[in-house]
Design a protein around this motif. Structure first.
Motif, short mmCIF file in Angstrom:
data_model
loop_
_atom_site.label_atom_id
_atom_site.label_comp_id
_atom_site.label_asym_id
_atom_site.label_seq_id
_atom_site.Cartn_x
_atom_site.Cartn_y
_atom_site.Cartn_z
N ALA A 38 1.11 -1.16 0.58
CA ALA A 38 0.42 0.08 0.14
C ALA A 38 1.17 1.22 -0.07
CB ALA A 38 -1.34 -0.05 1.04
N LEU A 39 2.17 1.58 1.01
CA LEU A 39 2.78 2.58 0.62
C LEU A 39 3.45 2.29 -0.08
CD1 LEU A 39 3.61 2.59 4.91
CD2 LEU A 39 1.81 3.99 3.80
N ALA A 40 4.52 1.55 -1.11
CA ALA A 40 4.65 1.38 -2.29
C ALA A 40 3.53 1.80 -3.61
CB ALA A 40 5.38 -0.01 -2.73
N LEU A 41 2.60 1.66 -3.58
CA LEU A 41 1.52 2.43 -4.57
C LEU A 41 1.71 4.31 -4.17
CD1 LEU A 41 -1.32 0.17 -4.30
CD2 LEU A 41 0.66 0.51 -6.13
N VAL A 42 2.40 4.99 -3.05
CA VAL A 42 2.52 5.63 -2.38
C VAL A 42 3.90 6.85 -3.92
CG1 VAL A 42 2.76 8.35 -1.48
CG2 VAL A 42 1.30 6.16 -0.76
N ARG A 43 5.05 5.97 -3.87
CA ARG A 43 5.91 5.84 -4.69
C ARG A 43 6.46 4.73 -5.09
NH1 ARG A 43 7.69 10.09 -7.02
NH2 ARG A 43 9.72 9.82 -6.68
N PRO A 44 6.09 4.49 -6.40
CA PRO A 44 6.25 2.88 -6.65
C PRO A 44 7.88 3.51 -7.35
CG PRO A 44 4.96 4.06 -8.23
CD PRO A 44 4.89 5.26 -7.21
N ARG A 45 8.11 1.69 -6.78
CA ARG A 45 9.58 1.97 -7.44
C ARG A 45 9.75 -0.55 -7.96
NH1 ARG A 45 10.42 5.95 -7.46
NH2 ARG A 45 12.04 7.59 -6.16
N ARG A 46 10.76 -0.64 -8.63
CA ARG A 46 10.57 -1.27 -9.61
C ARG A 46 10.19 -2.67 -8.13
NH1 ARG A 46 9.85 -0.19 -14.19
NH2 ARG A 46 10.57 0.05 -14.94
N LEU A 47 11.22 -2.88 -6.60
CA LEU A 47 10.88 -4.55 -6.07
C LEU A 47 8.91 -4.24 -5.92
CD1 LEU A 47 12.24 -6.60 -5.53
CD2 LEU A 47 12.57 -5.34 -2.99
N PRO A 48 8.73 -2.67 -4.78
CA PRO A 48 7.82 -3.08 -4.52
C PRO A 48 5.83 -3.40 -5.38
CG PRO A 48 8.74 -1.62 -3.73
CD PRO A 48 9.53 -2.16 -4.83
N LEU A 49 6.57 -2.58 -7.21
CA LEU A 49 6.27 -3.09 -8.18
C LEU A 49 5.62 -4.54 -8.38
CD1 LEU A 49 6.28 -0.25 -10.15
CD2 LEU A 49 4.36 -0.55 -9.35
N THR A 50 6.90 -5.08 -8.78
CA THR A 50 6.97 -6.67 -8.76
C THR A 50 5.71 -7.63 -7.97
OG1 THR A 50 9.16 -6.40 -9.50
CG2 THR A 50 8.62 -8.27 -8.81
N PHE A 51 6.22 -7.53 -6.64
CA PHE A 51 5.63 -7.84 -6.03
C PHE A 51 3.81 -7.68 -6.12
CE2 PHE A 51 9.14 -7.73 -2.79
CZ PHE A 51 9.98 -9.17 -3.37
N GLY A 52 3.34 -6.35 -6.75
CA GLY A 52 2.27 -6.55 -6.61
C GLY A 52 2.05 -7.00 -7.52
N TRP A 53 2.14 -6.30 -8.76
CA TRP A 53 1.66 -7.04 -9.84
C TRP A 53 2.16 -9.54 -9.94
CZ3 TRP A 53 0.52 -6.32 -14.66
CH2 TRP A 53 0.72 -5.88 -15.28
N VAL A 54 2.81 -10.08 -8.64
CA VAL A 54 2.97 -11.87 -7.94
C VAL A 54 1.42 -11.09 -7.55
CG1 VAL A 54 3.19 -13.12 -6.79
CG2 VAL A 54 5.17 -11.81 -8.17
N GLY A 55 1.08 -10.10 -6.37
CA GLY A 55 0.11 -10.20 -5.66
C GLY A 55 -0.88 -9.66 -6.72
N SER A 56 -1.43 -8.97 -7.32
CA SER A 56 -2.65 -9.18 -8.43
C SER A 56 -2.88 -10.37 -9.76
CB SER A 56 -2.55 -8.14 -9.25
OG SER A 56 -1.36 -8.51 -10.17
N GLY A 57 -1.16 -10.86 -9.84
CA GLY A 57 -1.80 -12.15 -10.25
C GLY A 57 -1.96 -13.10 -9.86
N SER A 58 -2.00 -13.09 -9.21
CA SER A 58 -2.47 -14.81 -7.68
C SER A 58 -3.95 -14.42 -7.31
CB SER A 58 -1.51 -14.61 -6.73
OG SER A 58 -0.26 -14.78 -7.01
N LEU A 59 -4.37 -12.88 -7.09
CA LEU A 59 -5.27 -12.78 -6.74
C LEU A 59 -6.51 -13.25 -7.86
CD1 LEU A 59 -5.87 -10.26 -4.64
CD2 LEU A 59 -6.53 -11.60 -3.54
#
Length: 159
Positions: free
Chosen positions: A67-88
């Motif tokens: 959630a905090l990574a969405l405030v200031r996105p960077r590569r690593l948190p975005l990777t986790f976000g992609w994995v999380g959204s894809g899993s969901l």
């Protein structure tokens, strides 16, 4: 910063804030059960209870970090976000029709959910959340790329 960026930033901080009490409760359960101050859940041993709640502590920490990574996105948190959204999205996208099939056909070797409405709402929510995360992450990546390209063009024109 435009209005929608401000709304997104507020939502990200709100999501992190909303997960904080859950995180604190789970940490208190782990520490309290290890010290012997809090009771262990019915049907659990101490090790099972601590492992279960430690895993959910980790999940809450990851949720707050994303959630905090969405405030200031960077590569690593975005990777986790992609994995999380894809899993969901992927997990619930196939599980929803399977759950409906099991509930309607009632095969002998499968147990249907106790409440089909709750199962459908749960899986639909996960699909929508996964799709929304993907859209947010794609929009953020595109916006970052566009702003970088504009800066490069402006520096070439100035230079």
């Amino acid at each position: 910063m435009d209005r929608w960026d401000q709304v997104g930033r507020s939502a990200a901080y709100g999501a992190a804030l909303a997960l904080s009490p859950y995180l604190l409760i789970k940490v208190a359960w782990v520490v309290g059960s290890l010290v012997g101050v809090l009771p262990i859940g019915n049907g659990f041993g101490l090790a099972e209870w601590v492992v279960l709640n430690t895993v959910t502590v980790g999940m809450a920490v990851i949720g707050i970090a994303l959630a905090l990574a969405l405030v200031r996105p960077r590569r690593l948190p975005l990777t986790f976000g992609w994995v999380g959204s894809g899993s969901l999205f992927a997990w619930s996208a196939w599980k929803l029709p399977l759950t409906l099939y099991v509930a309607m056909s009632d095969p002998a070797d499968a147990t249907p959910p106790e409440d089909i409405t709750v199962a459908v709402v749960l899986h639909l929510s996960a699909v929508v959340a996964g799709a929304a995360m993907m859209r947010t992450l794609v929009r953020t990546s595109i916006r970052d790329a566009e702003s970088q390209a504009l800066r490069e063009v402006a520096s070439r024109l100035d230079g």
